[in-house]
Scaffold this motif. Sequence first.
Motif, PDB file in Angstrom:
ATOM      1  N   CYS A  28       0.653  -1.396  -0.065  1.00 59.58           N
ATOM      2  CA  CYS A  28      -0.080   0.034  -0.093  1.00 59.58           C
ATOM      3  C   CYS A  28       0.841   1.246  -0.015  1.00 59.58           C
ATOM      4  O   CYS A  28       0.386   2.286  -0.530  1.00 59.58           O
ATOM      5  CB  CYS A  28      -1.108   0.022   1.247  1.00 59.58           C
ATOM      6  SG  CYS A  28      -2.265  -1.004   1.021  1.00 59.58           S
TER       7      CYS A  28
ATOM      8  N   THR B 212       3.218   5.909  -9.341  1.00 62.11           N
ATOM      9  CA  THR B 212       2.124   6.752  -9.174  1.00 62.11           C
ATOM     10  C   THR B 212       2.450   8.207  -9.424  1.00 62.11           C
ATOM     11  O   THR B 212       1.708   9.104 -10.383  1.00 62.11           O
ATOM     12  CB  THR B 212       1.207   6.606  -7.826  1.00 62.11           C
ATOM     13  OG1 THR B 212       0.878   5.574  -7.616  1.00 62.11           O
ATOM     14  CG2 THR B 212      -0.053   7.640  -7.689  1.00 62.11           C
TER      15      THR B 212
ATOM     16  N   GLN C  47     -13.527  -1.259 -11.930  1.00 53.82           N
ATOM     17  CA  GLN C  47     -13.317  -0.289 -10.674  1.00 53.82           C
ATOM     18  C   GLN C  47     -12.979  -0.853  -9.326  1.00 53.82           C
ATOM     19  O   GLN C  47     -12.226  -0.205  -8.757  1.00 53.82           O
ATOM     20  CB  GLN C  47     -14.509   0.647 -10.503  1.00 53.82           C
ATOM     21  CG  GLN C  47     -14.893   1.472 -11.695  1.00 53.82           C
ATOM     22  CD  GLN C  47     -15.763   0.712 -12.912  1.00 53.82           C
ATOM     23  OE1 GLN C  47     -15.962  -0.508 -12.685  1.00 53.82           O
ATOM     24  NE2 GLN C  47     -16.076   1.179 -14.018  1.00 53.82           N
ATOM     25  N   SER C  48     -13.259  -2.135  -9.361  1.00 50.53           N
ATOM     26  CA  SER C  48     -13.028  -2.995  -8.015  1.00 50.53           C
ATOM     27  C   SER C  48     -13.393  -4.183  -8.319  1.00 50.53           C
ATOM     28  O   SER C  48     -14.040  -4.722  -9.050  1.00 50.53           O
ATOM     29  CB  SER C  48     -13.904  -2.319  -6.689  1.00 50.53           C
ATOM     30  OG  SER C  48     -15.541  -2.629  -7.071  1.00 50.53           O
TER      31      SER C  48
ATOM     32  N   SER D 282      -7.397  -4.727  -4.588  1.00 50.53           N
ATOM     33  CA  SER D 282      -7.346  -3.925  -3.313  1.00 50.53           C
ATOM     34  C   SER D 282      -6.648  -4.639  -1.968  1.00 50.53           C
ATOM     35  O   SER D 282      -6.658  -4.147  -0.784  1.00 50.53           O
ATOM     36  CB  SER D 282      -8.627  -3.444  -3.077  1.00 50.53           C
ATOM     37  OG  SER D 282      -9.562  -4.658  -2.748  1.00 50.53           O
TER      38      SER D 282
ATOM     39  N   VAL E 173      -3.782  -1.596  -3.823  1.00 46.36           N
ATOM     40  CA  VAL E 173      -4.331  -0.479  -4.468  1.00 46.36           C
ATOM     41  C   VAL E 173      -5.876  -0.517  -4.558  1.00 46.36           C
ATOM     42  O   VAL E 173      -6.427  -0.462  -3.371  1.00 46.36           O
ATOM     43  CB  VAL E 173      -3.727  -0.137  -5.909  1.00 46.36           C
ATOM     44  CG1 VAL E 173      -3.926   1.148  -6.438  1.00 46.36           C
ATOM     45  CG2 VAL E 173      -2.145  -0.480  -5.766  1.00 46.36           C
ATOM     46  N   MET E 174      -6.418  -0.389  -5.554  1.00 45.60           N
ATOM     47  CA  MET E 174      -7.667  -0.550  -5.831  1.00 45.60           C
ATOM     48  C   MET E 174      -8.056  -1.092  -7.451  1.00 45.60           C
ATOM     49  O   MET E 174      -7.212  -0.638  -8.237  1.00 45.60           O
ATOM     50  CB  MET E 174      -8.569   0.849  -5.641  1.00 45.60           C
ATOM     51  CG  MET E 174     -10.170   0.785  -5.656  1.00 45.60           C
ATOM     52  SD  MET E 174     -10.438  -0.121  -4.364  1.00 45.60           S
ATOM     53  CE  MET E 174     -12.338  -0.153  -4.932  1.00 45.60           C
ATOM     54  N   GLY E 175      -9.155  -1.387  -7.773  1.00 49.12           N
ATOM     55  CA  GLY E 175      -9.350  -2.062  -9.030  1.00 49.12           C
ATOM     56  C   GLY E 175      -9.739  -3.401  -9.184  1.00 49.12           C
ATOM     57  O   GLY E 175      -9.878  -4.232  -7.803  1.00 49.12           O
TER      58      GLY E 175
ATOM     59  N   LEU F 172     -11.011   3.348 -13.975  1.00 49.24           N
ATOM     60  CA  LEU F 172     -10.218   3.436 -13.034  1.00 49.24           C
ATOM     61  C   LEU F 172      -9.133   4.512 -13.135  1.00 49.24           C
ATOM     62  O   LEU F 172      -8.851   4.736 -14.416  1.00 49.24           O
ATOM     63  CB  LEU F 172      -9.414   2.139 -12.746  1.00 49.24           C
ATOM     64  CG  LEU F 172      -8.665   1.651 -11.484  1.00 49.24           C
ATOM     65  CD1 LEU F 172      -9.881   1.624 -10.501  1.00 49.24           C
ATOM     66  CD2 LEU F 172      -7.760   0.630 -11.831  1.00 49.24           C
ATOM     67  N   THR F 173      -8.961   5.279 -12.117  1.00 50.86           N
ATOM     68  CA  THR F 173      -8.168   6.438 -12.163  1.00 50.86           C
ATOM     69  C   THR F 173      -6.784   6.009 -12.642  1.00 50.86           C
ATOM     70  O   THR F 173      -6.062   5.135 -12.288  1.00 50.86           O
ATOM     71  CB  THR F 173      -8.175   7.263 -11.036  1.00 50.86           C
ATOM     72  OG1 THR F 173      -7.376   6.667 -10.135  1.00 50.86           O
ATOM     73  CG2 THR F 173      -9.430   7.748 -10.422  1.00 50.86           C
TER      74      THR F 173
ATOM     75  N   ASP G 134      -4.410   4.843  -9.688  1.00 48.50           N
ATOM     76  CA  ASP G 134      -4.798   3.543  -9.373  1.00 48.50           C
ATOM     77  C   ASP G 134      -3.953   2.759 -10.274  1.00 48.50           C
ATOM     78  O   ASP G 134      -3.471   1.632  -9.989  1.00 48.50           O
ATOM     79  CB  ASP G 134      -6.220   3.259  -9.603  1.00 48.50           C
ATOM     80  CG  ASP G 134      -7.040   3.889  -8.100  1.00 48.50           C
ATOM     81  OD1 ASP G 134      -6.550   3.888  -7.062  1.00 48.50           O
ATOM     82  OD2 ASP G 134      -8.136   4.313  -8.269  1.00 48.50           O
TER      83      ASP G 134
ATOM     84  N   ASN H  45      -1.157   0.062  -9.493  1.00 48.58           N
ATOM     85  CA  ASN H  45      -1.230  -1.463  -9.948  1.00 48.58           C
ATOM     86  C   ASN H  45      -0.135  -2.105 -10.676  1.00 48.58           C
ATOM     87  O   ASN H  45       0.486  -3.091 -10.603  1.00 48.58           O
ATOM     88  CB  ASN H  45      -2.438  -1.633 -10.246  1.00 48.58           C
ATOM     89  CG  ASN H  45      -3.563  -1.790  -9.394  1.00 48.58           C
ATOM     90  OD1 ASN H  45      -3.571  -2.393  -8.458  1.00 48.58           O
ATOM     91  ND2 ASN H  45      -4.655  -1.014  -9.450  1.00 48.58           N
TER      92      ASN H  45
END
Length: 391
Positions: A50, A59, A103-104, A237, A242-244, A270-271, A274, A278
């Motif tokens: 993280c 990033t 997105q997740s 995640s 991260v996220m996605g 997804l941004t 993120d 990833n």
Amino acid sequence: MQFLAEELEAMKQGGLYGTIRTLESPQGAWVTIEGRKVLNLCSNNYLGLCNHPRVVAKTKEYVDRFGVGPGAVRTIAGTMSPHLELERKLAAFKGAEAAILVQSGFCANLATIPTLAPAAEDRIFSDALNHASIIDACKLSKAPVVRYAHSDMDDLKAKLEEHRDAPGRKLLVTDGVFSMDGDVARLPEIVELCEAHGVILVVDDAHGEGVLGRGGRGIVDHFGLHGRVDVEVGTLSKAFGVMGGIAAGSAVLVDYLRQKARPNLFSSALTIPDVAANLAAVEILEESDELVTRLWDNGRFLKKELSALGFDTGHSETPITPVILGEASDAKTFSAKLFEAGIFATAIVFPTVPRGTARIRVMVSAAHSREDLRFAVDTFASVGREMGLLR
């Protein structure tokens, strides 16, 4: 709207109202909450990524190059070159032809299950302990859901036989690793049954990616079942930090989901931060299995020590270590006393787990040192004796 207050009060009286704590520091082995530094034993940050320097650096690099927001859904103007770069890397990492990024992990199930089995004449077979995202995704389909007893292959076989002649598509969905107990799906047997009955197989590998398989490649790799599982659903995640979410499989599957899956059609991409983070996480996992090995070493140590004290740690086969206390009130009190002693470990109660099985779900990380874990064992022992739960 009076019912809202009444139901919240009933939750408090029943010991089911959750205390939501706020982190005031980066996610890690130790975190700051309410101005205090506490040992973190309840995040899904399996590999400590993280706040990994390479993840942060990537990033920043990609934000400087591509900005932050995609500005649209993938099918209109939201697909950017980093999205495709990450999809290629994830597909290669998973040993699949292709992957689609959403997105997740929750959205990945919503994108996959109702899209592949949408009609009333279809059938969806679902393990009784599947994650809430699977349950909700099944509800979005018009297909009836046939639940089989948790990891009970005899019951699954009987249900498949019962519905053998039903019209429409048949789809089976199971978690790879069951998040509350840490047990692993009996995937080789499930694959055999699905092949014998002409059933599409979807595996949600949320807690297997970065944990099982070669260098964390997941449950399909763990069992050597490449090419025999139709869809691997996953989240970015947990071990990735991260996220996605992703769905991986054949190229035609991914093409189909791009055209028909509602999270891809109606929710923004997804941004870039993120996606970049990833990419760095995948690169770290491709280069070395050091973090995965350390995670398992930590998990084995903690499980062995807590079991030796007399705690019920269930039947976990993974680093997830449930400390099953029974009553919700005991779990809430235990969690509060741990926090007072310097450990952040949340109580898990109904409806997340069945009544009578409330627990502290202990989540270790590759970021934890052996000294961290010894402190955890000593503190669990102290609180357990104080509450009369240990001899």
